[in-house]
Motif scaffolding. Structure first.
Motif, PDB file in Angstrom:
ATOM      1  N   ASN A   7      19.891 -46.711 -78.865  1.00 28.94           N
ATOM      2  CA  ASN A   7      19.969 -46.113 -77.523  1.00 28.94           C
ATOM      3  C   ASN A   7      18.807 -45.292 -76.844  1.00 28.94           C
ATOM      4  O   ASN A   7      18.430 -44.235 -77.548  1.00 28.94           O
ATOM      5  N   GLU A   8      17.871 -45.919 -76.111  1.00 33.10           N
ATOM      6  CA  GLU A   8      16.885 -45.196 -75.966  1.00 33.10           C
ATOM      7  C   GLU A   8      16.886 -44.257 -74.921  1.00 33.10           C
ATOM      8  O   GLU A   8      17.469 -44.345 -73.918  1.00 33.10           O
ATOM      9  N   ILE A   9      16.276 -42.954 -75.189  1.00 25.80           N
ATOM     10  CA  ILE A   9      16.026 -42.193 -74.013  1.00 25.80           C
ATOM     11  C   ILE A   9      14.625 -41.682 -73.890  1.00 25.80           C
ATOM     12  O   ILE A   9      13.970 -41.684 -74.982  1.00 25.80           O
ATOM     13  N   TRP A  10      13.950 -41.912 -72.692  1.00 27.63           N
ATOM     14  CA  TRP A  10      12.720 -41.712 -72.348  1.00 27.63           C
ATOM     15  C   TRP A  10      12.712 -40.459 -71.607  1.00 27.63           C
ATOM     16  O   TRP A  10      13.505 -40.153 -70.735  1.00 27.63           O
ATOM     17  N   ASP A  11      11.429 -39.770 -71.699  1.00 25.30           N
ATOM     18  CA  ASP A  11      11.035 -38.676 -70.882  1.00 25.30           C
ATOM     19  C   ASP A  11       9.566 -38.618 -70.574  1.00 25.30           C
ATOM     20  O   ASP A  11       8.913 -39.302 -71.303  1.00 25.30           O
ATOM     21  N   THR A  12       9.219 -37.927 -69.590  1.00 22.63           N
ATOM     22  CA  THR A  12       7.908 -37.829 -69.150  1.00 22.63           C
ATOM     23  C   THR A  12       7.411 -36.244 -68.743  1.00 22.63           C
ATOM     24  O   THR A  12       8.568 -35.543 -68.180  1.00 22.63           O
ATOM     25  N   TYR A  13       6.224 -35.770 -69.253  1.00 23.67           N
ATOM     26  CA  TYR A  13       5.773 -34.597 -68.877  1.00 23.67           C
ATOM     27  C   TYR A  13       4.230 -34.791 -68.305  1.00 23.67           C
ATOM     28  O   TYR A  13       3.600 -35.557 -68.833  1.00 23.67           O
ATOM     29  N   LEU A  14       3.802 -33.707 -67.898  1.00 25.56           N
ATOM     30  CA  LEU A  14       2.310 -33.616 -67.647  1.00 25.56           C
ATOM     31  C   LEU A  14       1.766 -32.349 -68.567  1.00 25.56           C
ATOM     32  O   LEU A  14       2.177 -31.606 -68.916  1.00 25.56           O
ATOM     33  N   GLU A  15       0.597 -32.854 -68.917  1.00 21.84           N
ATOM     34  CA  GLU A  15      -0.269 -31.907 -69.927  1.00 21.84           C
ATOM     35  C   GLU A  15      -1.772 -31.620 -69.419  1.00 21.84           C
ATOM     36  O   GLU A  15      -2.194 -32.720 -69.042  1.00 21.84           O
ATOM     37  N   THR A  16      -2.152 -30.467 -69.249  1.00 26.30           N
ATOM     38  CA  THR A  16      -3.530 -30.334 -68.930  1.00 26.30           C
ATOM     39  C   THR A  16      -4.432 -30.480 -69.906  1.00 26.30           C
ATOM     40  O   THR A  16      -4.168 -29.442 -70.972  1.00 26.30           O
ATOM     41  N   PHE A  17      -5.579 -30.979 -69.891  1.00 25.01           N
ATOM     42  CA  PHE A  17      -6.559 -30.945 -70.999  1.00 25.01           C
ATOM     43  C   PHE A  17      -7.846 -30.388 -70.755  1.00 25.01           C
ATOM     44  O   PHE A  17      -7.889 -29.806 -69.813  1.00 25.01           O
ATOM     45  N   ASP A  18      -8.929 -30.633 -71.613  1.00 23.64           N
ATOM     46  CA  ASP A  18     -10.174 -30.061 -71.416  1.00 23.64           C
ATOM     47  C   ASP A  18     -10.601 -30.417 -69.769  1.00 23.64           C
ATOM     48  O   ASP A  18     -10.297 -31.174 -69.201  1.00 23.64           O
ATOM     49  N   HIS A  19     -11.308 -29.479 -69.470  1.00 25.33           N
ATOM     50  CA  HIS A  19     -11.819 -29.599 -68.208  1.00 25.33           C
ATOM     51  C   HIS A  19     -11.053 -29.599 -67.100  1.00 25.33           C
ATOM     52  O   HIS A  19     -11.163 -29.973 -65.802  1.00 25.33           O
ATOM     53  N   GLY A  20      -9.753 -29.198 -67.224  1.00 27.07           N
ATOM     54  CA  GLY A  20      -8.553 -29.161 -66.342  1.00 27.07           C
ATOM     55  C   GLY A  20      -7.895 -30.021 -65.735  1.00 27.07           C
ATOM     56  O   GLY A  20      -7.196 -30.322 -64.776  1.00 27.07           O
ATOM     57  N   LYS A  21      -8.264 -31.301 -66.208  1.00 31.95           N
ATOM     58  CA  LYS A  21      -7.636 -32.642 -66.042  1.00 31.95           C
ATOM     59  C   LYS A  21      -6.311 -32.784 -66.562  1.00 31.95           C
ATOM     60  O   LYS A  21      -6.116 -32.478 -67.669  1.00 31.95           O
ATOM     61  N   THR A  22      -5.282 -33.343 -65.612  1.00 36.40           N
ATOM     62  CA  THR A  22      -4.160 -33.379 -66.247  1.00 36.40           C
ATOM     63  C   THR A  22      -3.602 -35.075 -66.632  1.00 36.40           C
ATOM     64  O   THR A  22      -4.285 -35.842 -65.933  1.00 36.40           O
ATOM     65  N   GLY A  23      -2.973 -34.943 -67.522  1.00 41.41           N
ATOM     66  CA  GLY A  23      -2.601 -36.543 -68.021  1.00 41.41           C
ATOM     67  C   GLY A  23      -0.958 -36.496 -68.046  1.00 41.41           C
ATOM     68  O   GLY A  23      -0.273 -35.473 -67.959  1.00 41.41           O
ATOM     69  N   SER A  24      -0.452 -37.799 -67.964  1.00 33.96           N
ATOM     70  CA  SER A  24       0.932 -37.998 -67.885  1.00 33.96           C
ATOM     71  C   SER A  24       1.246 -38.619 -69.319  1.00 33.96           C
ATOM     72  O   SER A  24       1.026 -39.715 -69.304  1.00 33.96           O
ATOM     73  N   LYS A  25       2.369 -38.037 -70.156  1.00 40.19           N
ATOM     74  CA  LYS A  25       2.678 -38.657 -71.245  1.00 40.19           C
ATOM     75  C   LYS A  25       4.600 -39.068 -71.043  1.00 40.19           C
ATOM     76  O   LYS A  25       5.116 -38.187 -70.709  1.00 40.19           O
ATOM     77  N   THR A  26       4.568 -40.460 -71.290  1.00 39.74           N
ATOM     78  CA  THR A  26       6.107 -40.786 -71.347  1.00 39.74           C
ATOM     79  C   THR A  26       6.105 -41.140 -72.739  1.00 39.74           C
ATOM     80  O   THR A  26       5.331 -41.795 -73.588  1.00 39.74           O
ATOM     81  N   TYR A  27       7.427 -40.738 -73.427  1.00 34.96           N
ATOM     82  CA  TYR A  27       7.649 -40.826 -74.809  1.00 34.96           C
ATOM     83  C   TYR A  27       9.234 -40.918 -75.110  1.00 34.96           C
ATOM     84  O   TYR A  27      10.236 -40.779 -74.273  1.00 34.96           O
ATOM     85  N   ARG A  28       9.741 -41.589 -75.929  1.00 36.28           N
ATOM     86  CA  ARG A  28      10.798 -41.890 -76.624  1.00 36.28           C
ATOM     87  C   ARG A  28      11.526 -40.433 -77.161  1.00 36.28           C
ATOM     88  O   ARG A  28      11.149 -40.000 -78.100  1.00 36.28           O
ATOM     89  N   VAL A  29      12.267 -40.073 -76.565  1.00 31.39           N
ATOM     90  CA  VAL A  29      12.839 -38.792 -77.136  1.00 31.39           C
ATOM     91  C   VAL A  29      13.799 -38.927 -78.217  1.00 31.39           C
ATOM     92  O   VAL A  29      13.867 -38.078 -79.249  1.00 31.39           O
ATOM     93  N   ASP A  30      14.483 -40.099 -78.393  1.00 27.99           N
ATOM     94  CA  ASP A  30      15.627 -40.438 -79.178  1.00 27.99           C
ATOM     95  C   ASP A  30      15.151 -40.667 -80.603  1.00 27.99           C
ATOM     96  O   ASP A  30      15.731 -40.750 -81.528  1.00 27.99           O
ATOM     97  N   LEU A  31      14.021 -40.872 -80.855  1.00 29.61           N
ATOM     98  CA  LEU A  31      13.264 -41.101 -82.230  1.00 29.61           C
ATOM     99  C   LEU A  31      13.116 -40.050 -83.215  1.00 29.61           C
ATOM    100  O   LEU A  31      13.036 -40.183 -84.304  1.00 29.61           O
ATOM    101  N   ILE A  32      12.893 -38.718 -82.578  1.00 28.00           N
ATOM    102  CA  ILE A  32      12.592 -37.551 -83.298  1.00 28.00           C
ATOM    103  C   ILE A  32      13.581 -37.233 -84.537  1.00 28.00           C
ATOM    104  O   ILE A  32      12.771 -36.905 -85.588  1.00 28.00           O
ATOM    105  N   ASN A  33      14.795 -37.450 -84.436  1.00 28.62           N
ATOM    106  CA  ASN A  33      15.645 -37.304 -85.752  1.00 28.62           C
ATOM    107  C   ASN A  33      15.613 -38.283 -86.638  1.00 28.62           C
ATOM    108  O   ASN A  33      16.194 -38.067 -87.564  1.00 28.62           O
TER     109      ASN A  33
END
Length: 158
Positions: A7-33
């Motif tokens: 049962n796949e559950i996905w989420d996305t969030y933004l993260e700021t890296f060096d030099h102030g650039k932002t990236g978008s990460k999409t990941y499988r939430v349901d795998l962590i456990n």
């Protein structure tokens, strides 16, 4: 071959890296456990560059659709070659990368190279396979560090 069916559950969030650039990460939430998955010991990272005039570096116009269609094509190609679990994607600084844990790399690199060369010869692409038995790339890079989601809160119904 099929991806691990859950049962796949996905989420996305933004993260700021060096030099102030932002990236978008999409990941499988349901795998962590459930980590790590036995025999899914190799991390495959595959992606391409794109052009953008946006100050944040995110794709514009047709590139969004192109990148998502390309991702779908790669999923299909990888599923035909080996058992895999797609764990996420990363959009940053003119690149989109897709992440999979796979069982048997075999000749997957050559198949992906052939795909890119025949379908998109003008595109620069990236392919890396590395051993990651403990799924550290998923837990330390893709999964958010400062999230309100905790391992105890993730109860995925069967």
């Amino acid at each position: 071959m099929q991806t691990k069916n859950t049962n796949e559950i996905w989420d996305t969030y933004l993260e700021t890296f060096d030099h102030g650039k932002t990236g978008s990460k999409t990941y499988r939430v349901d795998l962590i456990n459930q980590l790590p998955f036995k025999n899914y010991d190799h991390l495959l990272i595959v992606g391409t560059k794109y052009q953008s005039s946006n100050p944040d570096g995110f794709p514009e116009g047709d590139d969004f659709e192109f990148l998502y269609n390309l991702g779908d094509d790669l999923i299909e190609l990888i599923e035909k070659s080996t058992n895999s679990i797609m764990i996420g994607s990363f959009l940053y600084n003119g690149e989109r990368l897709e992440y999979f844990y796979i069982q048997m790399p075999g000749n997957l690199i050559k198949q992906i190279e052939d795909y890119y060369k025949s379908r998109y010869p003008e595109r620069q692409f990236f392919i890396t396979i590395k051993e990651d038995k403990h799924w550290k790339y998923y837990t330390e890079f893709l999964f958010p560090k400062d999230s309100t989601i905790t391992k105890n809160e993730l109860q995925i119904a069967d």
